[in-house]
Write a protein that holds these residues in place. Structure first.
Motif, short mmCIF file in Angstrom:
data_model
loop_
_atom_site.label_atom_id
_atom_site.label_comp_id
_atom_site.label_asym_id
_atom_site.label_seq_id
_atom_site.Cartn_x
_atom_site.Cartn_y
_atom_site.Cartn_z
N ALA A 1 30.00 88.25 111.17
CA ALA A 1 28.61 87.97 111.45
C ALA A 1 28.03 87.11 110.33
N PRO A 2 27.14 86.20 110.68
CA PRO A 2 26.53 85.36 109.65
C PRO A 2 25.58 86.18 108.79
N PRO A 3 25.41 85.79 107.53
CA PRO A 3 24.48 86.52 106.66
C PRO A 3 23.05 86.37 107.16
N ASP A 4 22.27 87.42 106.99
CA ASP A 4 20.87 87.41 107.43
C ASP A 4 19.94 86.74 106.44
N ASP A 5 20.41 86.47 105.23
CA ASP A 5 19.52 85.94 104.20
C ASP A 5 19.58 84.43 104.05
N LEU A 6 20.21 83.74 105.01
CA LEU A 6 20.21 82.28 104.94
C LEU A 6 18.80 81.76 105.17
N PRO A 7 18.39 80.75 104.39
CA PRO A 7 17.04 80.20 104.62
C PRO A 7 16.96 79.53 105.98
N HIS A 8 15.87 79.75 106.67
CA HIS A 8 15.68 79.13 107.97
C HIS A 8 14.20 79.06 108.29
N LYS A 9 13.88 78.20 109.21
CA LYS A 9 12.50 78.00 109.67
C LYS A 9 12.53 77.90 111.18
N PRO A 10 11.38 78.03 111.84
CA PRO A 10 11.35 77.84 113.30
C PRO A 10 11.83 76.44 113.67
N ALA A 11 12.48 76.32 114.82
CA ALA A 11 13.01 75.03 115.27
C ALA A 11 11.94 74.22 115.99
N ASP A 12 10.82 74.00 115.31
CA ASP A 12 9.78 73.15 115.89
C ASP A 12 9.99 71.72 115.42
N SER A 13 9.27 70.79 116.01
CA SER A 13 9.50 69.37 115.74
C SER A 13 9.26 69.02 114.27
N ALA A 14 8.25 69.60 113.65
CA ALA A 14 7.97 69.29 112.24
C ALA A 14 9.12 69.74 111.35
N ASN A 15 9.65 70.94 111.56
CA ASN A 15 10.73 71.45 110.71
C ASN A 15 12.04 70.70 110.95
N ILE A 16 12.32 70.33 112.19
CA ILE A 16 13.53 69.55 112.46
C ILE A 16 13.43 68.18 111.76
N ASN A 17 12.30 67.53 111.91
CA ASN A 17 12.11 66.22 111.27
C ASN A 17 12.11 66.35 109.75
N GLU A 18 11.57 67.44 109.22
CA GLU A 18 11.57 67.68 107.78
C GLU A 18 13.00 67.83 107.26
N ALA A 19 13.85 68.53 108.01
CA ALA A 19 15.25 68.70 107.61
C ALA A 19 15.99 67.36 107.60
N ILE A 20 15.74 66.53 108.60
CA ILE A 20 16.37 65.21 108.65
C ILE A 20 15.95 64.39 107.43
N LEU A 21 14.66 64.40 107.14
CA LEU A 21 14.13 63.66 105.99
C LEU A 21 14.71 64.19 104.69
N ALA A 22 14.88 65.51 104.57
CA ALA A 22 15.45 66.08 103.35
C ALA A 22 16.86 65.54 103.11
N PHE A 23 17.67 65.45 104.17
CA PHE A 23 19.01 64.90 104.00
C PHE A 23 18.97 63.41 103.68
N GLN A 24 18.03 62.68 104.25
CA GLN A 24 17.89 61.26 103.92
C GLN A 24 17.51 61.10 102.45
N ASN A 25 16.83 62.11 101.89
CA ASN A 25 16.41 62.06 100.50
C ASN A 25 17.39 62.75 99.55
N GLY A 26 18.60 63.06 100.03
CA GLY A 26 19.64 63.56 99.13
C GLY A 26 19.97 65.03 99.19
N ALA A 27 19.43 65.78 100.14
CA ALA A 27 19.69 67.22 100.20
C ALA A 27 21.17 67.55 100.39
N GLY A 28 21.96 66.62 100.93
CA GLY A 28 23.37 66.87 101.16
C GLY A 28 24.28 66.39 100.04
N ALA A 29 23.71 65.87 98.96
CA ALA A 29 24.51 65.36 97.85
C ALA A 29 25.40 66.47 97.30
#
Length: 179
Positions: A1-29
């Motif tokens: 089972a996946p851990p329950d303490d992983l950070p997450h947010k609701p899958a609304d348009s703002a949060n999805i777009n925010e996650a994409i922007l975070a990776f564009q700004n280096g979150a996956g480095a």
């Protein structure tokens, strides 16, 4: 089972777009792989059932009424190309949603903003991207009605855990058989 303490947010348009922007700004480095798993409502633009490569579309949690909220829908063209030149170098996209289109009155608005889809094939891109869909264009994703969830996610997890055969399509029963 996946851990329950992983950070997450609701899958609304703002949060999805925010996650994409975070990776564009280096979150996956420094990371080796990105796994983007979307389970929810989805569709393809009109024409998907006739064999045209129509763009898959995510319908975020904050889309309450179509076509009023069509601006919140997120096409793959806002995700895949935006991440193809950022880290991590391997990116996996799992689309656990329908790819049909049932809302006839939504065609004109959607047709203007989302259209034919071809995954980018940029040889200079820093990332290799792989997309796996729960269903073919123009089709509905299979669902376990008793659990009110799709079967793709369960089969995907079994496969990622190394199951020799994660799921097999049983055309006679029109269902997936999961070992």
């Amino acid at each position: 089972a996946p851990p329950d303490d992983l950070p997450h947010k609701p899958a609304d348009s703002a949060n999805i777009n925010e996650a994409i922007l975070a990776f564009q700004n280096g979150a996956g480095a420094g990371g080796d792989r990105l796994y983007l798993y979307y389970a929810g409502h989805g569709l393809s633009a009109p024409g998907a059932s006739t064999g045209f490569a129509q763009e898959p579309v995510l319908i975020p949690a904050d889309v309450a009424a179509l076509p009023r909220d069509q601006g919140r829908c997120i096409g793959f063209s806002a995700i895949i190309p935006a991440l193809n030149s950022v880290a991590p170098p391997e990116q996996f996209f799992f689309f656990d949603a329908c790819r049909d289109f049932q809302l006839e009155d939504f065609r004109p608005g959607l047709g203007q903003s989302i259209g034919p889809w071809a995954p980018p094939r940029d040889p200079a891109a820093q990332s290799r991207q792989f997309v796996l869909y729960a269903t073919a264009p123009g089709e509905r994703a299979q669902e376990q009605s008793a659990l009110k969830q799709g079967v793709f996610g369960e089969a995907l997890l079994a496969g990622l855990r190394g199951a020799p055969e994660a799921a097999a399509w049983n055309s006679a029963g029109d269902v997936y058989d999961i070992p």
